[in-house]
Design a protein around this motif. Structure first.
Motif, mmCIF file in Angstrom:
data_model
loop_
_atom_site.group_PDB
_atom_site.id
_atom_site.type_symbol
_atom_site.label_atom_id
_atom_site.label_comp_id
_atom_site.label_asym_id
_atom_site.label_seq_id
_atom_site.Cartn_x
_atom_site.Cartn_y
_atom_site.Cartn_z
ATOM 1 N N ASP A 34 -1.422 -17.330 -23.215
ATOM 2 C CA ASP A 34 -2.610 -16.764 -22.640
ATOM 3 C C ASP A 34 -2.085 -15.657 -21.280
ATOM 4 N N PHE A 35 -1.209 -16.208 -20.863
ATOM 5 C CA PHE A 35 -0.259 -15.288 -19.877
ATOM 6 C C PHE A 35 0.466 -14.086 -20.297
ATOM 7 N N PHE A 36 1.432 -14.134 -21.407
ATOM 8 C CA PHE A 36 2.381 -13.553 -21.932
ATOM 9 C C PHE A 36 2.044 -12.757 -23.308
ATOM 10 N N ARG A 37 1.058 -13.120 -23.974
ATOM 11 C CA ARG A 37 1.058 -12.641 -25.360
ATOM 12 C C ARG A 37 -0.710 -12.152 -25.691
ATOM 13 N N THR A 38 -1.548 -11.832 -24.498
ATOM 14 C CA THR A 38 -2.653 -11.440 -24.620
ATOM 15 C C THR A 38 -3.077 -10.353 -23.703
ATOM 16 N N THR A 39 -4.121 -9.452 -24.287
ATOM 17 C CA THR A 39 -4.295 -8.346 -23.341
ATOM 18 C C THR A 39 -4.674 -8.785 -21.969
ATOM 19 N N ASN A 40 -5.442 -9.630 -22.170
ATOM 20 C CA ASN A 40 -6.194 -10.305 -20.605
ATOM 21 C C ASN A 40 -4.962 -10.715 -19.972
ATOM 22 N N GLY A 41 -3.909 -11.314 -20.583
ATOM 23 C CA GLY A 41 -2.738 -11.933 -19.727
ATOM 24 C C GLY A 41 -1.964 -10.556 -18.832
ATOM 25 N N VAL A 42 -2.265 -9.451 -19.347
ATOM 26 C CA VAL A 42 -1.370 -8.126 -18.603
ATOM 27 C C VAL A 42 -2.009 -8.046 -17.273
ATOM 28 N N ALA A 43 -3.438 -8.458 -16.986
ATOM 29 C CA ALA A 43 -4.052 -8.169 -15.733
ATOM 30 C C ALA A 43 -3.386 -9.420 -14.806
ATOM 31 N N LEU A 44 -3.075 -10.535 -15.523
ATOM 32 C CA LEU A 44 -2.785 -11.701 -14.555
ATOM 33 C C LEU A 44 -1.173 -11.880 -14.069
ATOM 34 N N VAL A 45 -0.472 -11.061 -14.802
ATOM 35 C CA VAL A 45 1.117 -11.169 -14.606
ATOM 36 C C VAL A 45 1.515 -9.703 -13.910
ATOM 37 N N ARG A 46 2.069 -10.074 -12.933
ATOM 38 C CA ARG A 46 2.558 -8.697 -12.089
ATOM 39 C C ARG A 46 4.166 -8.749 -12.026
ATOM 40 N N PRO A 47 4.958 -7.587 -12.314
ATOM 41 C CA PRO A 47 6.294 -7.714 -12.015
ATOM 42 C C PRO A 47 6.650 -7.503 -10.515
ATOM 43 N N ILE A 48 7.533 -8.529 -10.023
ATOM 44 C CA ILE A 48 8.092 -8.257 -8.636
ATOM 45 C C ILE A 48 9.103 -6.974 -8.846
ATOM 46 N N PRO A 49 9.232 -5.782 -8.039
ATOM 47 C CA PRO A 49 10.103 -4.868 -8.174
ATOM 48 C C PRO A 49 11.679 -5.306 -7.764
ATOM 49 N N PRO A 50 12.630 -4.820 -8.846
ATOM 50 C CA PRO A 50 13.921 -5.314 -8.320
ATOM 51 C C PRO A 50 14.309 -5.413 -6.828
ATOM 52 N N SER A 51 13.798 -4.316 -6.093
ATOM 53 C CA SER A 51 14.292 -4.385 -4.651
ATOM 54 C C SER A 51 13.748 -5.217 -3.939
ATOM 55 N N GLU A 52 12.537 -6.232 -4.388
ATOM 56 C CA GLU A 52 11.972 -7.174 -3.827
ATOM 57 C C GLU A 52 12.235 -8.610 -4.524
ATOM 58 N N ALA A 53 13.213 -8.652 -5.676
ATOM 59 C CA ALA A 53 13.298 -9.672 -6.424
ATOM 60 C C ALA A 53 14.511 -10.724 -6.026
ATOM 61 N N ASP A 54 15.399 -9.934 -4.993
ATOM 62 C CA ASP A 54 16.326 -10.887 -4.741
ATOM 63 C C ASP A 54 15.870 -11.983 -3.556
ATOM 64 N N ALA A 55 15.596 -13.136 -4.053
ATOM 65 C CA ALA A 55 15.245 -14.021 -3.014
ATOM 66 C C ALA A 55 16.063 -14.631 -2.187
ATOM 67 N N ASP A 56 17.385 -14.266 -2.402
ATOM 68 C CA ASP A 56 18.583 -14.785 -1.355
ATOM 69 C C ASP A 56 18.913 -13.754 -0.505
ATOM 70 N N ALA A 57 18.574 -12.413 -0.423
ATOM 71 C CA ALA A 57 18.942 -11.182 0.214
ATOM 72 C C ALA A 57 18.300 -11.573 1.443
ATOM 73 N N GLU A 58 19.108 -11.145 2.725
ATOM 74 C CA GLU A 58 18.651 -11.055 4.098
ATOM 75 C C GLU A 58 17.951 -10.085 4.430
ATOM 76 N N ASP A 59 16.886 -9.873 3.820
ATOM 77 C CA ASP A 59 15.902 -8.763 4.205
ATOM 78 C C ASP A 59 15.240 -9.070 5.317
ATOM 79 N N VAL A 60 15.097 -8.060 6.207
ATOM 80 C CA VAL A 60 14.305 -8.150 7.699
ATOM 81 C C VAL A 60 12.844 -8.244 7.165
ATOM 82 N N GLN A 61 12.390 -7.134 6.380
ATOM 83 C CA GLN A 61 11.030 -7.440 5.960
ATOM 84 C C GLN A 61 10.577 -8.262 4.823
ATOM 85 N N PRO A 62 9.379 -8.873 5.036
ATOM 86 C CA PRO A 62 9.045 -9.673 3.582
ATOM 87 C C PRO A 62 8.519 -8.699 2.598
#
Length: 747
Positions: free
Chosen positions: A268-296
């Motif tokens: 449903d999430f990853f193999r259907t047309t409807n799933g495309v609207a439900l799954v959003r990519p996090i940009p690489p610049s925001e995907a490093d969960a362990d980076a010491e970013d000042v801004q969320p």
């Protein structure tokens, strides 16, 4: 609810368990008046119980074990399944049930609470006694309960089934083994249920010839029960299926649970047309969960806005239940703290801005953008103005919790708050149920790429179809690709078990060859637990090219006869191909589109592939096509007769010192050229570009010269080693291409 199809082997005593009052009570409580779901649950439960050892031990003179594997999907109702098995076990005379309730205290407590509630264990005059992590001092009480089954004067309603729950920790397991040894004479044939069986309990030191700590403790516990059935429940069975087939934890039988209609999974999430609207990519610049970013990350705020709009709509509906959001950055506590601060800060800032008219106007455009996104998947969403009025309360009444090993939160009191926003790591991972989860924010990568680990993080799967439009997944792009691959991998595992059940309904699973597809960038499970003889076969590129024709020319000619017979009724479909450009000096190929199913069943399966060097690659290709057909039965393939009647039919076949042969059947590109302007495209792009759809089969016919180029042969006026030899070239697309995991049964 779940249905099940099973692979089983006959036990030493056939028996036919019945549907009794306890099973009926559980199904009625959980499924209310859904008679179809109740019937499916009963069928699934009795099918599993039928494969267990009967409750009375008929082989007391020797140890007698059975190991079963019950495979569901993530959050698909496995807990209800094993609760129902426990209920049916009492109905059919089992005295003792042992439940290995996970490796973490919060998960063990969650399982215990569910068992208590679903079996009404706290109510008066119920046929249950339950104890968590029993000690030596509990032996006399347990013995009294188990012995009552042997007392002819005991009323049937006074016979209680004892449920022991235990944390999957070596100290607790060894303590339990000591308790069980003292009860061996009164327990008969208990059932052991290992929840999340692929976690922690399998032997991680098998390659060193040693036993890991928890694995050793489980074996000690099992040896303390002379006769029993060990049921392994999991959504990720890669580990139990790929350990040594002679391991005591390798299953003798398996059941595949099928979720009910409201279940939402990877398809449903990853193999259907409807799933495309439900799954959003996090940009690489925001995907490093362990980076010491000042801004969320901006995508975190977008996810929160979508969530709070959904909460506002949910609160307006006055429906029962919860709405939840999960932020799952990584396993590091430092990243949990950082995201928790960001979430708390956004909540505080938004409450302040919504309380002020100018602040509201500043905030609302971003919320309206999210509202439009939500409206696209929830057509009945309430008007934006109404949700804006409800936003302050929706935000204020949402309980924000940090859930990790450093926090004090173990049990979430779901009913006290309608909406929750949870931030954490491994405690939000495997086995943990987030009630009413709609929005997931997971800025973490695939890691080492173990398929079972990636899948178990999917807390967003579950019975969500009634509110699927409110769901959103924010994932790192590599993780999105991994989940897309996992859909095919999971289907391959389930199909393997179902095919085995259909083909060998009475065969012990340990005697069945494992054969499973997996994406090229993933590993099925951690290598430390897998049998060293597990093979990974990889089709390195899109083309299968025949190499070993000279070893059996008669087989090659038989293939040409098969091909000619197959295409005879299809002659009207063949047309000149359009892969070459007009003006080329080569005769065109003849191509036709045919159903892939017909091509596979009526041609490819009968091809004879001479030479050992081609057999493995051909088997890989056939396996991939077969699996593709199971998912896409109506797909087309292309057939191509390459240059029929063309004079350019000679090829060199090299036979090397190790007797392996090599042949390049493909004609290369013919470039176009304008003498004044340099290269101008191609008259012909080359044989390797002659393909379409997901599968193409080319047939070439050559005169073959052994270890001699065509030019050398012409100069020497040499005769070909063989003439008119048909050569196959089979192309499969990247969408079909996967690796194959194989574990052969013990001879």
């Amino acid at each position: 609810m779940n249905t099940t199809i099973s692979l089983q082997s006959g036990s030493e005593k056939d028996w036919d368990p019945k549907i009794g009052e306890e099973l009926r009570s559980v199904s009625k409580q959980k499924l209310e008046n859904d008679t179809d779901a109740i019937e499916r649950l009963h069928e699934a439960t009795i099918d599993i119980l039928r494969q267990c050892k009967p409750p009375v031990n008929s082989t007391k003179a020797r140890p007698s074990y059975r190991t079963g594997l019950v495979v569901g999907r993530v959050q698909s109702g496995k807990t209800l399944s094993f609760t129902s098995v426990a209920a049916a076990a009492h109905d059919n005379g089992y005295r003792l049930i042992v439940v290995l309730a996970g490796t973490q205290k919060n998960l063990a407590e969650q399982t215990c609470r569910r068992l208590m509630a679903d079996l009404d264990i706290d109510e008066y005059r119920r046929p249950w006694v339950m104890k968590h992590n029993p000690k030596q001092s509990d032996v006399s009480n347990i013995r009294a309960v188990l012995s009552a089954w042997d007392d002819p004067d005991e009323l049937e309603e006074e016979r209680h089934t004892y449920i022991i729950t235990v944390l999957k920790h070596q100290a607790h397991l060894r303590r339990l083994a000591t308790v069980l040894r003292e009860l061996a004479d009164v327990m008969d044939s208990p059932i052991v249920i290992d929840d999340e069986a692929d976690q922690a309990g399998l032997n991680t030191r098998v390659r060193q010839g040693e036993q890991s700590t928890i694995y050793s403790a489980i074996l000690e516990m099992r040896r303390a029960m002379p006769s029993h059935t060990y049921l392994q429940y999991t959504a990720t069975p890669q580990g139990p299926l790929l350990i040594s087939l002679i391991d005591l934890l390798s299953p003798n039988f398996a059941s595949v649970l099928r979720p009910g209609q409201d279940y939402v999974g990877g398809e449903d999430f990853f193999r259907t047309t409807n799933g495309v609207a439900l799954v959003r990519p996090i940009p690489p610049s925001e995907a490093d969960a362990d980076a010491e970013d000042v801004q969320p990350p901006e995508t975190l705020h977008e996810a929160m806005r979508l969530f709070f709009l959904g909460v506002a709509d949910f609160n307006a509906s006055q429906a029962r239940g919860n709405r939840s959001m999960m932020v799952h950055p990584s396993r590091l506590i430092g990243s949990h703290d950082r995201f928790y601060r960001w979430v708390q800060s956004a909540v505080s800032d938004w409450q302040e801005l919504l309380a002020d008219e100018s602040g509201r106007q500043q905030l609302l455009p971003d919320f309206f953008h999210c509202y439009q996104s939500l409206k696209a998947t929830v057509p009945q969403l309430r008007p934006f103005d109404e949700l804006v009025r409800r936003l302050p309360k929706a935000i204020a009444r949402t309980q924000v919790e940090k859930v990790n090993s450093d926090s004090e939160t173990n049990n979430l009191t779901w009913r006290q708050h309608p909406s929750w926003l949870l931030v954490g790591g491994q405690k939000l991972d495997r086995g943990f149920t987030v009630e009413g989860l709609t929005v997931t924010y997971m800025p973490r990568g695939v890691g080492v790429g173990n398929a079972d680990t990636v899948q178990q993080r999917g807390r967003f799967f579950g019975y969500k179809r009634p509110y699927l439009g409110f769901c959103r997944l924010f994932l790192e792009t590599g993780l999105i690709d991994a989940y897309r691959d996992y859909v095919e991998h999971e289907r391959s595992i389930h199909d393997f078990l179902l095919r085995a059940a259909a083909q060998t309904p009475s065969l012990d699973l340990s005697r069945v060859r494992r054969e499973i597809l997996i994406g090229k960038g993933m590993h099925p499970t951690r290598s430390s637990i897998m049998d060293p003889s597990v093979e990974r076969l990889s089709k390195g590129n899109n083309w299968f090219r025949q190499q070993g024709m000279l070893s059996d020319l008669s087989a090659c000619r038989k293939n040409l006869e098969l091909f000619e017979a197959f295409i005879e009724p299809l002659q009207d479909l063949f047309v000149p191909d359009d892969f070459g450009k007009p003006g080329g000096d080569r005769e065109r190929h003849r191509v036709a589109d045919v159903p892939l199913k017909d091509l596979y069943e009526n041609l490819l399966v009968d091809f004879r592939i001479p030479g050992d060097q081609d057999a493995e690659d051909w088997a890989n290709a056939m396996f991939l096509i077969r699996n593709r057909l199971e998912q896409h039965p109506d797909e087309l393939a292309m057939l191509a007769r390459m240059r029929p009647g063309d004079g350019d039919r000679a090829r060199q076949i090299k036979v090397h010192a190790d007797r392996r042969a090599s042949l390049n059947p493909f004609a290369g590109e013919v470039p176009g050229r304008d003498s004044s302007r340099g290269p101008q495209g191609s008259i012909y792009p080359g044989d390797q570009k002659v393909h379409r759809h997901e599968v193409t089969l080319q047939i070439h016919v050559f005169d073959l010269y052994k270890n001699m180029t065509v030019a050398q042969a012409k100069k020497a006026e040499a005769l070909p080693e063989a003439s008119n030899v048909p050569v196959l070239a089979l192309w499969v697309s990247d969408g079909v291409l996967s690796d194959r995991i194989i574990l052969e049964p013990t001879p």
